[in-house]
Structure formats: C-alpha cells, structure tokens
Design an enzyme around this catalytic site. Structure first.
Site, PDB file in Angstrom:
ATOM      1  N   GLU A  62       0.833  -1.209   0.000  1.00 38.30           N
ATOM      2  CA  GLU A  62       0.000   0.000   0.000  1.00 38.30           C
ATOM      3  C   GLU A  62       0.864   1.253   0.000  1.00 38.30           C
ATOM      4  OE1 GLU A  62      -3.776   1.746   2.498  1.00 38.30           O
ATOM      5  OE2 GLU A  62      -1.874   1.460   3.557  1.00 38.30           O
ATOM      6  N   TRP A  84      -8.348  -2.045  -0.134  1.00 39.39           N
ATOM      7  CA  TRP A  84      -9.113  -0.922  -0.679  1.00 39.39           C
ATOM      8  C   TRP A  84     -10.273  -1.383  -1.565  1.00 39.39           C
ATOM      9  CZ3 TRP A  84      -8.797   4.395  -0.077  1.00 39.39           C
ATOM     10  CH2 TRP A  84      -7.734   4.877   0.705  1.00 39.39           C
ATOM     11  N   TYR A 148      -4.675   9.330  -1.829  1.00 45.70           N
ATOM     12  CA  TYR A 148      -3.333   9.662  -1.359  1.00 45.70           C
ATOM     13  C   TYR A 148      -2.266   9.772  -2.454  1.00 45.70           C
ATOM     14  CZ  TYR A 148      -5.465   8.608   3.126  1.00 45.70           C
ATOM     15  OH  TYR A 148      -6.300   8.607   4.210  1.00 45.70           O
ATOM     16  N   ARG A 180      10.955  24.424   8.779  1.00 43.88           N
ATOM     17  CA  ARG A 180       9.710  24.055   9.470  1.00 43.88           C
ATOM     18  C   ARG A 180       8.572  23.859   8.478  1.00 43.88           C
ATOM     19  NH1 ARG A 180      12.250  27.872  13.035  1.00 43.88           N
ATOM     20  NH2 ARG A 180      11.191  29.615  12.024  1.00 43.88           N
ATOM     21  N   CYS A 202      -8.012  10.167   5.446  1.00 41.82           N
ATOM     22  CA  CYS A 202      -8.067  10.083   6.912  1.00 41.82           C
ATOM     23  C   CYS A 202      -6.768  10.598   7.504  1.00 41.82           C
ATOM     24  CB  CYS A 202      -8.325   8.648   7.351  1.00 41.82           C
ATOM     25  SG  CYS A 202      -9.964   8.047   6.951  1.00 41.82           S
ATOM     26  N   ARG A 222      -7.270  12.767  10.793  1.00 37.39           N
ATOM     27  CA  ARG A 222      -8.564  13.332  11.203  1.00 37.39           C
ATOM     28  C   ARG A 222      -9.482  12.285  11.799  1.00 37.39           C
ATOM     29  NH1 ARG A 222     -12.748  11.747   8.031  1.00 37.39           N
ATOM     30  NH2 ARG A 222     -12.177  10.867   6.014  1.00 37.39           N
ATOM     31  N   SER A 223      -9.358  11.024  11.346  1.00 37.69           N
ATOM     32  CA  SER A 223     -10.271   9.951  11.736  1.00 37.69           C
ATOM     33  C   SER A 223      -9.488   8.652  11.776  1.00 37.69           C
ATOM     34  CB  SER A 223     -11.420   9.853  10.723  1.00 37.69           C
ATOM     35  OG  SER A 223     -12.240   8.730  10.977  1.00 37.69           O
ATOM     36  N   ASP A 225      -9.835   4.484  12.718  1.00 40.31           N
ATOM     37  CA  ASP A 225     -10.442   3.219  13.136  1.00 40.31           C
ATOM     38  C   ASP A 225      -9.379   2.507  13.974  1.00 40.31           C
ATOM     39  OD1 ASP A 225     -11.190   0.541  13.319  1.00 40.31           O
ATOM     40  OD2 ASP A 225     -11.772   0.347  11.217  1.00 40.31           O
ATOM     41  N   ASN A 233      -1.741   2.312  10.004  1.00 45.04           N
ATOM     42  CA  ASN A 233      -1.209   3.670   9.861  1.00 45.04           C
ATOM     43  C   ASN A 233       0.102   3.843  10.611  1.00 45.04           C
ATOM     44  OD1 ASN A 233      -4.617   4.713  10.321  1.00 45.04           O
ATOM     45  ND2 ASN A 233      -3.589   4.394   8.365  1.00 45.04           N
ATOM     46  N   ILE A 264     -13.363   3.399  18.298  1.00 43.04           N
ATOM     47  CA  ILE A 264     -13.513   1.943  18.228  1.00 43.04           C
ATOM     48  C   ILE A 264     -14.941   1.668  17.805  1.00 43.04           C
ATOM     49  CG2 ILE A 264     -13.552  -0.203  19.560  1.00 43.04           C
ATOM     50  CD1 ILE A 264     -11.414   1.077  21.401  1.00 43.04           C
ATOM     51  N   ALA A 319     -15.936  -1.369   8.363  1.00 43.10           N
ATOM     52  CA  ALA A 319     -17.095  -0.476   8.193  1.00 43.10           C
ATOM     53  C   ALA A 319     -16.865   0.347   6.932  1.00 43.10           C
ATOM     54  CB  ALA A 319     -17.249   0.411   9.402  1.00 43.10           C
TER      55      ALA A 319
END
Length: 320
Positions: A62, A84, A148, A180, A202, A222-223, A225, A233, A264, A319
């Site tokens: 991936e 995916w 992505y 930076r 995500c 941001r989100s 699972d 990740n 969760i 999900a």
C-alpha cells in the site's frame, strides 16, 4: 518492556473506558474520543503490533502504491492486497452497468446473513478478477479518484500546475533540514466530494523534522479506526520514515501520531478486549535494500521484516 505497543494499547483502554458513544457515516456506531497523541521511538524497534498479527506485506504494497502516485486498485490486487476493494466495489454495484444481485449495505449484511455473505464474496471475486483481466474495466471501476497517491505525487494547483510533494520534501530535507515547512498534505478541499475521491483522506497531513542526524515524522489523522486502521497507519508511517531517512542519509528518530476522532467501532469491542488480554512480545526490525534506487523505485522484495512473532490475527468487519 517495549513501550511502543503499550502506547497503542493504552489508547485502546482509554477509549474503552472514556469514549463517547457516537453515530457515524457507516451506521455502525462508535466509542469515540477527540484529540489523542502517541509517540513511537523508532530506535526501539519497528512498531508493528505483536498482540495480534498485522499483515506487513499489505502495509508495504500500500505504501509503495502511494509513493508511485497510483490510485487504482489494480496494482494492489496484483500484489494480493485487498484492503481498498470495498470502495470501488461499492461504486460498481451502484452503477447502471452492474446486473448482479442486490448488494445494498453489503458491509453490514455480510456480517449478519451467511447466505448473503456467500453472494457478496462471489460478486467481489468476480469484480476483482475483472479488474485484473480487463484494463478498460479497471480504468473505469478500479480507480479511487484523487486519494493519497494523487495528492502526494500529483497535486493540482488552482493555476493548473502539478506538484510532486514527496519529491519536494525529500529535496528540502537534503538541502534545508532545519526548515519548518517539511510538510506533505493529502487534504485538498476540492477533492473530498464522493465523485472526486472514494474516501476523503483520513491521514491528512504529515511533517518531517531533522535533528542530530535523525529524521522524525508527525502525522495528523482526522479519523482513526483504532482496531483495524490505526495499526496499519502506525506501521505505514514508520516505514515511510525509514524509507525517507534512507533516501536522505539519516537515521530514524520518532514517529508521532496525532489523531482527531479516534474511535472503536461497536462491532470491534469484543475484539479489542481479546487483544488487551494478551501479553506484548518483542518488536521486530526491518531491513531495506535501496542500493542504487530512489524511494520511488523500491519494490516489496526490497523491504524485509525480521523477528516478527505475534499473537494470532483477530478478525473484525470493515465499516464501509
């Protein structure tokens, strides 16, 4: 005792104990908390969970798919990677070209109805076979849109210019390591509509940091699972940090993972309890062969996982 996995397990315990019940896009329901940060010292070992088996081969293929700028699942299927599939399959079964049995809400129904689950697997297998065999079909139904790989390697500006963010950040790490602005963003407000991307990013932004000859990376997600997605990740961005460090002649430092909505799913609660009851094992290590190659030329066989001895896999529904 290794601390990397404990950091993740502590987050699971926190959400189980303090998470708020929330609805969600999938209709499944979650236990959720907002704003959580984990830190992983990459010198301690590669942060791949040992309290359940996490398939590293999927993480490798991936990430390399992202780095190649690809957005079509055909490459993933060629590497036996199915993570995916559900999103393009959903678009296929909702199209006027699809003539098979009703697959509405297949993600939930396949968990509740064994007869339907057999139908679903049959239709998914046919879909995958056609993606691999039919280039035209793959072009139409295998592409995930501006996800992505597109944003990392081919960001389109409002002036019609194309920006290779990964190539740029590598150049900046090599020439301006104290900057930076060592940032790659996947969140393009123009591209979060369903017709432009199968799933809005995500993991939306990551930043590199160089000090004392070591490369660290911080991700804002941001989100997350927490049971199924976040372990991927963590390992994926740890691997990315290793790859970019190798490209730039640096050692690895930390991976810092900052989550917005960390959740969760309610149908993962029992699986999390099973995992939390297990003892951690020593972390594995990785070895990367990049001799004569850039990060964009690395293949799955160039990355090896060493000393991985996890507890068995724990199955859980995705999900969608």
């Amino acid at each position: 005792m290794q601390t990397s996995e404990k950091t993740y397990l502590d987050m699971c315990r926190y959400i189980m104990d303090h998470g708020e019940r929330k609805g969600d896009r999938t209709g499944t329901g979650t236990l959720s908390t907002f704003g959580y940060q984990m830190r992983f010292d990459l010198s301690e070992g590669f942060p791949l969970l040992t309290t359940k088996k996490v398939p590293f081969r999927l993480i490798k293929s991936e990430l390399l798919w992202f780095l190649k700028g690809d957005t079509n699942i055909r490459y993933l299927l060629q590497h036996n990677n199915n993570i995916w599939n559900e999103w393009p399959f959903k678009r296929w079964i909702e199209s006027s070209d699809y003539k098979g049995p009703d697959m509405t809400n297949f993600g939930i129904r396949s968990q509740q109805d064994e007869g339907f689950n057999e139908q679903y697997k049959e239709q998914m297998d046919k879909f995958k076979e056609r993606i691999l065999a039919d280039e035209s079909f793959a072009h139409t139904y295998g592409d995930l849109g501006n996800v992505y790989g597109k944003q990392w390697r081919n960001w389109e500006s409002s002036q019609g210019e194309w920006i290779d963010q990964i190539q740029q950040v590598i150049q900046d790490i090599k020439t301006k390591p104290d900057s930076r602005r060592l940032i790659v963003s996947a969140w393009n407000p123009e591209d979060i509509a369903p017709e432009r991307a199968a799933l809005p990013p995500c993991h939306v932004l990551f930043q590199f940091y160089v000090v004392n000859g070591k490369l660290s990376c911080q991700l804002y997600q941001r989100s997350g699972d927490v049971f199924l997605g976040v372990p991927f990740n963590i390992a994926s961005y740890a691997l990315l940090t290793h790859l970019i460090a190798e490209e730039c002649g640096l050692e690895v430092g930390e991976f810092i993972h900052t989550l917005g909505d960390a959740h969760i799913y309610t149908n993962h609660v029992e699986q999390v309890k099973t995992q939390l009851a297990r003892e951690m094992k020593p972390l594995p290590s990785i070895s990367i062969n990049m001799e004569g190659k850039s990060v964009f030329e690395v293949e799955t066989d160039d990355i090896e996982l060493n000393g991985y001895d996890p507890h068995p896999r724990i199955k859980a529904p995705v999900a969608v």
